[in-house]
Scaffold this motif. Structure first.
Motif, mmCIF file in Angstrom:
data_model
loop_
_atom_site.group_PDB
_atom_site.id
_atom_site.type_symbol
_atom_site.label_atom_id
_atom_site.label_comp_id
_atom_site.label_asym_id
_atom_site.label_seq_id
_atom_site.Cartn_x
_atom_site.Cartn_y
_atom_site.Cartn_z
ATOM 1 N N GLY A 133 0.836 -1.128 0.048
ATOM 2 C CA GLY A 133 -0.008 -0.234 0.008
ATOM 3 C C GLY A 133 0.876 1.216 -0.078
ATOM 4 O O GLY A 133 0.551 2.160 -0.723
ATOM 5 N N GLN A 137 0.851 4.330 -2.739
ATOM 6 C CA GLN A 137 0.761 5.607 -2.545
ATOM 7 C C GLN A 137 1.987 6.622 -2.773
ATOM 8 O O GLN A 137 1.588 7.613 -3.372
ATOM 9 N N HIS A 142 -3.196 6.078 -5.449
ATOM 10 C CA HIS A 142 -3.995 6.334 -4.195
ATOM 11 C C HIS A 142 -5.340 5.233 -4.129
ATOM 12 O O HIS A 142 -5.555 4.648 -2.997
ATOM 13 N N LYS A 143 -6.040 4.861 -5.245
ATOM 14 C CA LYS A 143 -7.130 4.042 -5.108
ATOM 15 C C LYS A 143 -6.252 2.623 -4.779
ATOM 16 O O LYS A 143 -7.232 1.898 -4.290
ATOM 17 N N ILE A 146 -5.228 2.349 -1.133
ATOM 18 C CA ILE A 146 -6.337 2.146 -0.195
ATOM 19 C C ILE A 146 -6.927 0.621 -0.020
ATOM 20 O O ILE A 146 -6.988 0.028 0.929
ATOM 21 N N PHE A 149 -4.287 -0.964 2.141
ATOM 22 C CA PHE A 149 -4.364 -0.779 3.394
ATOM 23 C C PHE A 149 -5.764 -1.476 4.128
ATOM 24 O O PHE A 149 -5.707 -1.630 5.146
ATOM 25 N N GLU A 150 -6.651 -1.389 3.395
ATOM 26 C CA GLU A 150 -8.098 -1.874 3.620
ATOM 27 C C GLU A 150 -7.889 -3.609 4.298
ATOM 28 O O GLU A 150 -8.563 -3.831 5.167
ATOM 29 N N ILE A 166 -4.865 5.167 4.632
ATOM 30 C CA ILE A 166 -5.878 5.382 3.903
ATOM 31 C C ILE A 166 -6.343 6.739 4.031
ATOM 32 O O ILE A 166 -6.573 7.368 2.934
ATOM 33 N N SER A 169 -4.194 8.723 1.660
ATOM 34 C CA SER A 169 -4.480 8.773 0.272
ATOM 35 C C SER A 169 -5.823 9.539 -0.289
ATOM 36 O O SER A 169 -6.323 10.143 -1.141
ATOM 37 N N TYR A 182 -10.978 8.726 9.319
ATOM 38 C CA TYR A 182 -9.890 7.672 9.506
ATOM 39 C C TYR A 182 -8.765 8.060 10.225
ATOM 40 O O TYR A 182 -8.483 7.319 11.283
#
Length: 573
Positions: A133, A137, A142-143, A146, A149-150, A166, A169, A182
């Motif tokens: 991630g 980043q 960035h998508k 994320i 990171f999720e 997250i 981003s 967040y």
């Protein structure tokens, strides 16, 4: 040792050592004790003896690498980790640590190979997803970042770094409210987390709430905690706290920290350069701007860019418009503000945002996304503008309809919607085709001032040309070449707005802009800085101030550094 009584442990180990001076496991325990006490030189000597006695134990090399990382010996740490993996290729912690070091070194593909190997070994290794991630980043994806990171949070729900990742981003995707949530989630887990505090402070600063931003970082500054993210937040708000000299000193201290990632080195140097520029210390400022840009200098293919522009000109000619004469919408809602970054596009948008009949949507990526091959159902291997040639009238009308649908949802059906994506100047040929009743506002500014201002910004993604003055000049040269072409071949209304005219006589320029769009005069447009709206560009702080003229002829302060820029601006293709 498990109780943290390392001095007592060392005394016991010393007694055992008299009986077994060549015991590798004993030396390993010595090293671990010293490492936990942060006595790194002693730890390194112990690990070296351990490996000398028994060199084929992966864990010993891994611990040795940790000590090397602690003293900033990154290359030696890489070698240690490679040795660890030579003896145990399934050691996922070693793969992750090595990936982190390779990322810092810039060897991204090798880092990804190690992380993907970890995921094959252990699909539930959260660290691997987190590092992936971070890689995405820093690349501006960035998508995708994320998503990684999720995944990290799914495996480790209290992973504060992933929550902050997250949020960061989301900030870069102009989703400030989501980012704020967040950061707040992270602070619920640890109210003292520096990353979340500094991130939330930047959210508030970018929204103009400097008081809340200061309330967050002041306690950390008072404790004299040195942290890169706090340095960036401090730079953003110091002028509102009358503490810019203190911010400069703080960032200079931060820059002495070992092993800072390259993007952070750039951001800190750009921030301190901007503060020094405001103080009139131009030579010191330029030194920092140069250091920051040099550390992140990208390969910029000027010839390929010129080829792309030539292809645009080749596609959007009179024959093309005759073939696609019915591929349009007569909607008058869209207003496109285009131009080079730092040319006054945000200022122009903010002035219009103050008008009651206008919705300012910011820098929309819709048109770029809608002209991808997957959206047009044409040959996905081709890129813009080539794929436009293969699209039918119906497909192009769908692009127009979907764009209008998206902007209508954003704007609550405002009379006019401003799309302020500066680089839409590449798409003006397409815009004339699908929105012939729309309006184009082209923002211009002195080429030297524009280019220098780009060099002084910390762009987080894209803008590969922006880290080198010669490349910026070349890019500006090619942008002007394309705009000159559009002026000759397009019929769509284009209003050229000079930044210099706008700041010298705001009312006259504003009246011209409103008249061009078809709007009645409203006094609020003169008080654009009072408009309460999200601004997600590099000009976020400027548009919250009344009109000022400080940026006119700014290049003269740096003239002795601009020979490369002038060469780029004059480059002949």
């Amino acid at each position: 040792m498990s109780q943290g009584r390392y001095q007592d442990a060392l005394k016991i180990l010393a007694k055992i050592k008299k009986q077994s001076p060549n015991d590798a496991e004993l030396m390993y325990m010595y090293g671990c004790c010293y490492a936990n006490m942060q006595q790194w030189n002693n730890a390194i000597k112990a690990f070296e003896l351990c490996i000398q006695i028994k060199p084929d134990v992966a864990q010993s090399h891994f611990a040795y690498a940790g000590a090397m990382i602690a003293i900033g010996e990154q290359e030696k740490a890489i070698h240690c980790l490679q040795n660890a993996l030579k003896y145990d290729d399934n050691m996922d912690e070693a793969h992750c640590s090595l990936a982190n070091l390779l990322v810092a070194k810039g060897d991204i593909e090798a880092a990804k190979d190690h992380l993907n190997h970890v995921i094959e070994l252990n699909p539930n290794k959260s660290d691997a997803y987190f590092i992936l991630g971070r890689i995405e980043q820093e690349a501006g994806a960035h998508k995708i970042a994320i998503l990684y990171f999720e995944k990290t949070i799914k495996l480790d729900s209290n992973n504060i770094n992933a929550l902050n990742g997250i949020a960061t981003s989301l900030m870069n995707l102009a989703r400030k409210n989501d980012a704020k949530n967040y950061y707040k989630k992270a602070l619920k887990i640890d109210k003292g987390d520096i990353g979340a505090i500094s991130g939330l402070a930047l959210v508030y600063a970018s929204s103009g709430d400097y008081k809340k931003s200061g309330e967050l970082i002041n306690p950390i500054l008072d404790k004299k905690i040195i942290n890169p993210s706090i340095g960036l937040a401090f730079a953003q708000i110091c002028r509102y706290l009358n503490k810019c000299s203190e911010a400069i000193a703080y960032i200079e201290t931060v820059l002495k920290l070992p092993s800072l990632p390259k993007p952070m080195i750039k951001s800190l140097n750009i921030s301190i350069g901007q503060l020094l520029d405001k103080k009139g210390e131009f030579d010191r400022a330029f030194s920092h701007f140069k250091i920051g840009n040099d550390v992140m200098r990208n390969m910029y293919e000027a010839v390929s860019h010129k080829k792309q522009i030539d292809e645009i000109m080749e596609v959007f000619n009179s024959d093309f418009y005759m073939k696609h004469s019915g591929a349009y919408s007569l909607d008058t809602t869209p207003v496109f503000i285009v131009g080079m970054p730092r040319s006054g596009t945000s200022l122009t948008e903010q002035i219009l945002a103050a008008h009651s009949e206008v919705f300012a949507a910011g820098e929309l990526t819709y048109l770029y996304e809608l002209t991808m091959g997957s959206k047009l159902n044409v040959n996905n291997k081709k890129q813009y503008p080539g794929l436009i040639k293969e699209a039918s009238n119906d497909q192009l009308r769908k692009v127009a309809d979907e764009y209008l649908s998206k902007t209508a949802k954003l704007s609550n059906n405002a009379h006019y919607v401003i799309d302020k994506m500066p680089h839409n100047f590449y798409l003006l040929g397409l815009i004339q085709l699908i929105f012939p009743k729309s309006k184009i506002i082209h923002c211009t500014r002195d080429p030297l001032d524009t280019s220098l201002s780009i060099y002084f910004q910390d762009f987080t993604d894209g803008h590969q040309y922006s880290n080198d003055l010669f490349n910026i000049g070349t890019h500006y040269n090619q942008y002007q070449y394309l705009m000159d072409y559009w002026d000759k071949v397009l019929n769509i209304p284009i209003l050229h707005v000079a930044y210099e005219d706008l700041v010298s006589d705001q009312e006259m320029s504003t009246r011209k802009i409103l008249e061009f769009i078809g709007l009645e005069w409203e006094d609020d447009c003169m008080n654009f800085h009072k408009v309460d709206r999200e601004v997600n560009t590099a000009s976020v702080h400027q548009v919250r101030q009344p009109m000022y003229k400080d940026s006119l002829n700014r290049w003269r302060n740096y003239e002795k550094y601009l020979s490369g820029l002038k060469e780029g601006l004059a480059r002949d293709f």
